[in-house]
Write a protein that holds these residues in place. Structure first.
Motif, PDB file in Angstrom:
ATOM      1  N   SER A  76       0.845  -1.191   0.000  1.00 44.19           N
ATOM      2  CA  SER A  76       0.000   0.000   0.000  1.00 44.19           C
ATOM      3  C   SER A  76       0.884   1.245   0.000  1.00 44.19           C
ATOM      4  O   SER A  76       2.108   1.160   0.139  1.00 44.19           O
ATOM      5  CB  SER A  76      -0.890   0.017   1.257  1.00 44.19           C
ATOM      6  OG  SER A  76      -0.109   0.335   2.405  1.00 44.19           O
ATOM      7  N   ASP A  77       0.266   2.407  -0.120  1.00 41.22           N
ATOM      8  CA  ASP A  77       1.025   3.654  -0.081  1.00 41.22           C
ATOM      9  C   ASP A  77       1.709   3.851   1.266  1.00 41.22           C
ATOM     10  O   ASP A  77       2.708   4.566   1.364  1.00 41.22           O
ATOM     11  CB  ASP A  77       0.094   4.849  -0.354  1.00 41.22           C
ATOM     12  CG  ASP A  77      -0.500   4.809  -1.752  1.00 41.22           C
ATOM     13  OD1 ASP A  77       0.097   4.148  -2.625  1.00 41.22           O
ATOM     14  OD2 ASP A  77      -1.561   5.426  -1.975  1.00 41.22           O
ATOM     15  N   GLU A  78       1.155   3.229   2.304  1.00 39.36           N
ATOM     16  CA  GLU A  78       1.728   3.341   3.649  1.00 39.36           C
ATOM     17  C   GLU A  78       2.881   2.376   3.864  1.00 39.36           C
ATOM     18  O   GLU A  78       3.524   2.391   4.921  1.00 39.36           O
ATOM     19  CB  GLU A  78       0.648   3.091   4.713  1.00 39.36           C
ATOM     20  CG  GLU A  78      -0.474   4.114   4.735  1.00 39.36           C
ATOM     21  CD  GLU A  78      -1.431   3.965   3.553  1.00 39.36           C
ATOM     22  OE1 GLU A  78      -2.024   4.977   3.150  1.00 39.36           O
ATOM     23  OE2 GLU A  78      -1.573   2.829   3.034  1.00 39.36           O
ATOM     24  N   GLY A  79       3.143   1.501   2.887  1.00 40.57           N
ATOM     25  CA  GLY A  79       4.272   0.588   2.964  1.00 40.57           C
ATOM     26  C   GLY A  79       3.984  -0.750   3.598  1.00 40.57           C
ATOM     27  O   GLY A  79       4.916  -1.522   3.868  1.00 40.57           O
ATOM     28  N   VAL A  80       2.706  -1.082   3.840  1.00 41.38           N
ATOM     29  CA  VAL A  80       2.394  -2.392   4.410  1.00 41.38           C
ATOM     30  C   VAL A  80       2.176  -3.393   3.284  1.00 41.38           C
ATOM     31  O   VAL A  80       1.659  -3.052   2.215  1.00 41.38           O
ATOM     32  CB  VAL A  80       1.143  -2.329   5.318  1.00 41.38           C
ATOM     33  CG1 VAL A  80       1.404  -1.424   6.512  1.00 41.38           C
ATOM     34  CG2 VAL A  80      -0.092  -1.868   4.559  1.00 41.38           C
ATOM     35  N   SER A  81       2.571  -4.638   3.542  1.00 38.90           N
ATOM     36  CA  SER A  81       2.453  -5.673   2.525  1.00 38.90           C
ATOM     37  C   SER A  81       1.012  -6.137   2.372  1.00 38.90           C
ATOM     38  O   SER A  81       0.323  -6.408   3.360  1.00 38.90           O
ATOM     39  CB  SER A  81       3.336  -6.870   2.877  1.00 38.90           C
ATOM     40  OG  SER A  81       3.131  -7.936   1.954  1.00 38.90           O
ATOM     41  N   LEU A  82       0.571  -6.250   1.124  1.00 27.00           N
ATOM     42  CA  LEU A  82      -0.753  -6.769   0.789  1.00 27.00           C
ATOM     43  C   LEU A  82      -0.612  -8.042  -0.047  1.00 27.00           C
ATOM     44  O   LEU A  82      -1.537  -8.434  -0.755  1.00 27.00           O
ATOM     45  CB  LEU A  82      -1.554  -5.707   0.019  1.00 27.00           C
ATOM     46  CG  LEU A  82      -1.772  -4.376   0.754  1.00 27.00           C
ATOM     47  CD1 LEU A  82      -2.403  -3.348  -0.167  1.00 27.00           C
ATOM     48  CD2 LEU A  82      -2.621  -4.577   1.997  1.00 27.00           C
ATOM     49  N   ASP A  83       0.566  -8.645   0.053  1.00 26.21           N
ATOM     50  CA  ASP A  83       0.889  -9.818  -0.761  1.00 26.21           C
ATOM     51  C   ASP A  83       0.516 -11.093  -0.006  1.00 26.21           C
ATOM     52  O   ASP A  83       1.351 -11.701   0.661  1.00 26.21           O
ATOM     53  CB  ASP A  83       2.379  -9.796  -1.104  1.00 26.21           C
ATOM     54  CG  ASP A  83       2.771 -10.937  -2.039  1.00 26.21           C
ATOM     55  OD1 ASP A  83       1.867 -11.504  -2.687  1.00 26.21           O
ATOM     56  OD2 ASP A  83       3.969 -11.256  -2.114  1.00 26.21           O
TER      57      ASP A  83
END
Length: 389
Positions: free
Chosen positions: A44-51
């Motif tokens: 995400s734009d916040e740098g958290v993984s969505l994988d």
């Protein structure tokens, strides 16, 4: 003339709403809803993984899902509501946030009500996505979002049994994994301590202020405060999936103990043990001890598993570790083990240490004191009997 003016004002507000929030209006002829969409690939734009790769079997079992028909990640539908209140009665879900995977990306879709009369039309897209996604993912959805949705659907005479739909409520898993290490398992606490992100108050709004902010919009037509509400809901949908990714990575076999400092591996071991996978739990606890990241509680549980497997020497080492730290369960376990191996003098020593410790408590457990004292007397008799032989 007044009706025409009201219509023109409604149209003006809707145009301003779309210009401010973006998105597209649904195709309904009357009372259309605004649908806002955005997608991310990987992060995400916040740098958290969505994988999200897959869902570990242990999580499916915990959620009581069909393991044999283990859902693909593309079957997940994240759900989060913004409402006009916290109760179920007369509470309007004016923003339905949804998240799902599409073409390798994580897509957040938000259905916003420009006015309360559009509520019925907001359910068309929701039902469409529910029909194409077999598993709901929420954070406290079983207690809040689902009951609110069911109430509003019934109000409009729509029967949709959401409680029978497969559902992973991450609040309960988060409590299981982090209740002993975090001050709170609220989503924002998990965001800060586990995901390492902090919401910016310049762009976000406190959840408790959302009902009032929407009410003020309905009264004044001012759409600017809605930007923060939409962002708040979007982050809820993003961070719920980010939490799902972290949990799945932590639970996936083989467990890579120590790889992620955010994970309480003792809690992971307990989850596996609760499902009868004691060998997996034992391996996790062993690795924690070897990596010097064990707690006195985890070493005690390792000792119990070693004792189960007749590894008495290793079990004794584990109990001695806890006894040296005056850990009551370890003192008792060590006394029991030593009595079983007929080392009565040492068993008595640890029993008396435990008894003294419990007697010093401000409010000791009288039944426990009685049981410990019975053990002490029994050991004294065994020692005396042994001495007379």
């Amino acid at each position: 003339m007044a009706h025409t003016q009201d219509f023109d004002l409604k149209t003006l507000i809707r145009e301003l709403l779309q210009a401010t929030l973006g998105g597209e209006y649904s195709a309904h002829e009357e009372d259309s809803v605004l649908i806002i969409s955005e997608s991310w690939e990987g992060y995400s734009d916040e740098g958290v993984s969505l994988d999200l790769q897959d869902i570990p079997e242990v999580l499916l079992n915990w959620a009581q899902l069909d393991v044999s028909q283990g859902p693909d990640v593309n079957e997940l539908l994240v759900l989060d509501l913004e409402t006009t209140g916290l109760g179920r009665g007369n509470t309007l879900a004016f923003l339905i946030g949804l998240g799902y995977f599409e073409d390798g990306k994580y897509k957040v879709e938000q259905i916003f009500l420009p006015e309360p009369d559009a509520e019925l039309n907001s359910f068309d897209r929701l039902i469409e996505l529910l029909e194409t996604h077999s598993v709901l993912v929420t954070f406290n959805g079983k207690s809040f979002d689902i009951p609110v949705l069911e109430s509003r659907l019934l109000y409009h005479r729509i029967w949709l049994n959401l409680r029978e739909k497969e559902h992973i409520d991450l609040l309960h898993m988060a409590r299981r994994l982090w209740k002993n290490t975090l001050p709170s398992c609220a989503l924002e606490s998990l965001e800060y301590y586990v995901m390492g992100v902090l919401r910016d108050p310049e762009f976000d709004i406190d959840g408790g202020q959302i009902p009032q902010a929407y009410g003020e919009y309905l009264m004044s037509g001012d759409v600017e405060p809605l930007l923060k509400i939409v962002k708040h809901n979007q982050l809820d949908i993003i961070y719920t999936m980010a939490l799902m990714v972290i949990i799945c990575d932590a639970l996936r076999l083989p467990i890579e103990v120590g790889k992620d400092a955010r994970v309480d591996y003792h809690a992971v071991a307990r989850l596996y043990q609760s499902q009868g996978q004691k060998d997996v739990a034992k391996q996790i606890l062993c690795e924690m001890k070897d990596l010097s990241i064990a707690t006195v509680e985890s070493v005690h549980e390792l000792g119990q598993l070693c004792k189960r497997d007749k590894e008495l020497e290793e079990a004794q080492h584990c109990f001695e570790y806890g006894a040296a730290l005056s850990h009551p369960p370890s003192l008792l376990a060590l006394a029991i083990l030593l009595e079983q191996t007929k080392e009565y003098e040492q068993a008595l020593e640890y029993t008396e240490q435990l008894l003294s410790q419990q007697q010093s408590l401000p409010l000791p457990d009288l039944r426990q004191l009685h049981d410990i004292d019975k053990r002490r007397i029994r050991l004294q008799r065994k020692i005396a009997k042994k001495a007379h032989k």
